[in-house]
Enzyme design. Structure first.
Site, short mmCIF file in Angstrom:
data_model
loop_
_atom_site.label_atom_id
_atom_site.label_comp_id
_atom_site.label_asym_id
_atom_site.label_seq_id
_atom_site.Cartn_x
_atom_site.Cartn_y
_atom_site.Cartn_z
N ASP A 148 -4.24 -15.54 7.46
CA ASP A 148 -2.92 -15.98 6.97
C ASP A 148 -2.18 -16.81 8.01
O ASP A 148 -1.17 -17.44 7.69
CB ASP A 148 -2.07 -14.76 6.57
CG ASP A 148 -2.63 -14.08 5.33
OD1 ASP A 148 -3.44 -14.70 4.62
OD2 ASP A 148 -2.26 -12.92 5.07
N ARG A 204 0.83 -1.22 0.00
CA ARG A 204 0.00 0.00 0.00
C ARG A 204 0.86 1.25 0.00
O ARG A 204 0.50 2.27 -0.61
CB ARG A 204 -0.95 -0.04 1.21
CG ARG A 204 -2.09 -1.06 1.00
CD ARG A 204 -2.64 -1.55 2.31
NE ARG A 204 -3.84 -2.36 2.18
CZ ARG A 204 -3.87 -3.68 1.97
NH1 ARG A 204 -2.73 -4.36 1.82
NH2 ARG A 204 -5.02 -4.34 1.88
N ARG A 218 3.75 -19.54 3.03
CA ARG A 218 3.33 -19.77 4.42
C ARG A 218 3.30 -21.27 4.75
O ARG A 218 3.50 -21.65 5.90
CB ARG A 218 1.99 -19.10 4.70
CG ARG A 218 2.07 -17.58 4.54
CD ARG A 218 1.01 -16.82 5.25
NE ARG A 218 0.90 -15.49 4.68
CZ ARG A 218 1.72 -14.46 4.94
NH1 ARG A 218 2.73 -14.61 5.77
NH2 ARG A 218 1.54 -13.28 4.37
N ARG A 242 -6.25 -18.04 -9.48
CA ARG A 242 -7.03 -17.45 -8.38
C ARG A 242 -8.13 -16.53 -8.91
O ARG A 242 -7.97 -15.90 -9.95
CB ARG A 242 -6.09 -16.72 -7.40
CG ARG A 242 -5.14 -17.69 -6.73
CD ARG A 242 -4.18 -17.02 -5.81
NE ARG A 242 -4.84 -16.44 -4.65
CZ ARG A 242 -4.22 -15.69 -3.74
NH1 ARG A 242 -2.93 -15.42 -3.87
NH2 ARG A 242 -4.87 -15.23 -2.71
C1 S3P Z 1 -4.36 -9.12 2.19
C2 S3P Z 1 -5.63 -9.56 2.47
C3 S3P Z 1 -5.94 -10.98 2.73
C4 S3P Z 1 -4.70 -11.78 3.06
C5 S3P Z 1 -3.56 -11.48 2.11
C6 S3P Z 1 -3.19 -10.01 2.17
C7 S3P Z 1 -4.16 -7.66 1.93
O1 S3P Z 1 -6.53 -11.53 1.57
O2 S3P Z 1 -4.98 -13.15 3.06
O3 S3P Z 1 -2.42 -12.25 2.42
O4 S3P Z 1 -3.00 -7.21 1.92
O5 S3P Z 1 -5.16 -6.97 1.76
P1 S3P Z 1 -8.12 -11.45 1.28
O6 S3P Z 1 -8.48 -10.03 1.09
O7 S3P Z 1 -8.31 -12.24 0.03
O8 S3P Z 1 -8.78 -12.07 2.47
#
Ligand code: S3P
Length: 429
Positions: free
Chosen positions: A316, A28, A389, A123
């Site tokens: 996670d 971000r 992970r 995905r």
């Molecule tokens: C993330 C959101 C999560 C997480 C991913 C990182 C993020 O995914 O599992 O490792 O940085 O916004 P989801 O939004 O698909 O739950």
């Protein structure tokens, strides 16, 4: 590929360490710094494969970005300063890059083509593409416009209200980034809070945002102002050492400067329920993100049930929590976690396969698993499924197995934590 024998000869984890910067926050910071006007500096940048992908994408979009180790300087020229890339943008393995970039690019006057690695190409992207199309986005691609590779014909978007059918911070963030460039206002309604790093960071870049009762509203056409971002240590990386210290009797560990945003620390709540002894000291805040040190001692654990609104707060960490559950007294039930099936790999299948091979008693369910503790782990040959992970969970498992663990691949750890093995060796005694 020849399997790698994991051989740490660990008795306990002792000492103190810093883990690298948070992956979600690093992505971000690069994105918002590139959209802002002026010089943004990012300290404690996470130089992992996923985050380097995001950084290189913005360089391809014409943003001058310099990196010196963990320090990054971005000379932002505002969203209108982004240039149309001559080549396809590569998202690698990174779901966060993919989903957030789709939201960010959909409303800008650029034509882009984007692709990812084999895992990312499988995905689902429709979770962001469908609501973006309702805002007016033109996104085309494989599998009826659901999967990478995709082409984005950027065009003006109209703000809208999106009630999210799934609990996903990536979807929420994609909508907010699209809303930033749209006409009118965009509201995202969450069923339950998911990680809120995008909201906190947008505010620190001077964006006004309303957040109330799981409704997040952003007004379009706002301009970001450059700022300084200091990335806290990644709780999701710390989780592996935390688990190692809980499992090895005689451990005493301090993990410093960790991001403790409550939308991320569901694992601490679960561990408390399980009877673990963890303290938080040196509490502080950076960019609206709570940080602190974690102090961990080994102990005995009880089985528990994990589900409902807790799931997004520890999504996670479920692979490493599953390993802990194999060493807890009694049964642990993980439910409402179907999202695990669409992560870097199907993490329900992968965890059940790996832990079963290592001697645990564990059952797969539709939306989670049931783990029967307390079962001594033996050892064996396992696959990381190319998932960072999973690989780190297997490494921590190898610290407590009676026989050696052999793993097919460790390089996937570079996705989020390139120095993981090095850092582990610093605290193994
Ligand atoms: C993330 C959101 C999560 C997480 C991913 C990182 C993020 O995914 O599992 O490792 O940085 O916004 P989801 O939004 O698909 O739950």
């Amino acid at each position: 590929m020849k399997p790698i024998k994991l051989d740490f000869n660990a008795h306990a984890l002792r000492g103190s360490l810093d883990v690298p910067g948070d992956k979600s926050i690093t992505h971000r910071a690069i994105m918002l710094g590139s959209l802002a006007n002026g010089t943004t500096t990012v300290s404690n940048f996470l130089p992992s494969e996923d985050c380097l992908c995001t950084l290189e994408i913005f360089q391809q979009l014409g943003v001058p970005i310099e990196r010196d180790g963990e320090m990054v300087t971005i000379e932002g020229k505002g969203a209108s300063g982004l240039e149309e890339p001559l080549k396809p943008l590569y998202f690698g393995n990174s779901g966060t890059t993919a989903r957030l970039m789709l939201g960010l690019l959909a409303g800008l006057p650029l034509f882009t083509t984007v692709y990812g690695d084999q895992s990312l190409s499988k995905r689902p992207m429709d979770r962001v593409i469908q609501p973006l199309q309702q805002m007016g986005a033109s996104i085309y691609g494989r599998d009826h416009h659901k999967r990478l590779p995709l082409a984005i014909i950027g065009k003006p978007l109209s703000g809208m209200t999106h009630k999210m059918p799934i609990k996903s911070a990536q979807v929420k963030s994609a909508m907010l980034l699209a809303g930033l460039h749209a006409d009118g206002q965009t509201t995202v309604i969450e069923q339950t809070p998911t990680r809120n790093h995008t909201e906190l960071m947008l505010r620190s870049f001077g964006i006004s945002l309303e957040t109330e009762n799981n409704h997040i509203t952003i007004k379009g056409k706002q301009q970001l102002k450059a700022t300084k971002v200091n990335v806290p240590g990644d709780f999701s990386s710390a989780a592996f050492f935390l688990a190692g210290a809980l499992l090895l009797q005689g451990s005493q560990l301090v993990i410093k400067n960790i991001g403790l945003n409550p939308t991320r620390t569901g694992m601490l709540d679960v561990l408390e329920q399980m009877g673990a002894c963890i303290h938080v000291t040196e509490k502080n805040e950076t960019g609206g993100e709570p940080v602190g040190d974690l102090v961990i001692e080994s102990g005995t654990l009880q089985g528990t049930t994990i589900g409902g609104n807790l799931i997004p707060r520890l999504i996670d960490e479920l692979p490493i929590i599953s390993l802990l559950a194999t060493q807890a007294e009694g049964k642990t039930i993980i439910k409402d976690a179907k999202e695990l099936r669409v992560k870097e790999t199907d993490r329900i299948k992968a965890v059940v396969d790996v832990l079963t091979t290592l001697g645990a008693t564990i059952e797969e369910t539709n939306d989670g698993m049931i783990i029967y503790g307390k079962k001594a782990l033996t050892g064996g040959y396992v696959s990381a499924y190319g998932d960072h992970r999973m690989a780190m969970m297997i490494v921590i498992a190898s610290l407590i197995t009676k026989q050696p663990v052999h793993i097919d691949n460790l390089s996937c750890i570079n996705i989020s934590y390139p120095n993981f093995i090095h850092d582990l060796k610093q605290i193994v005694i």
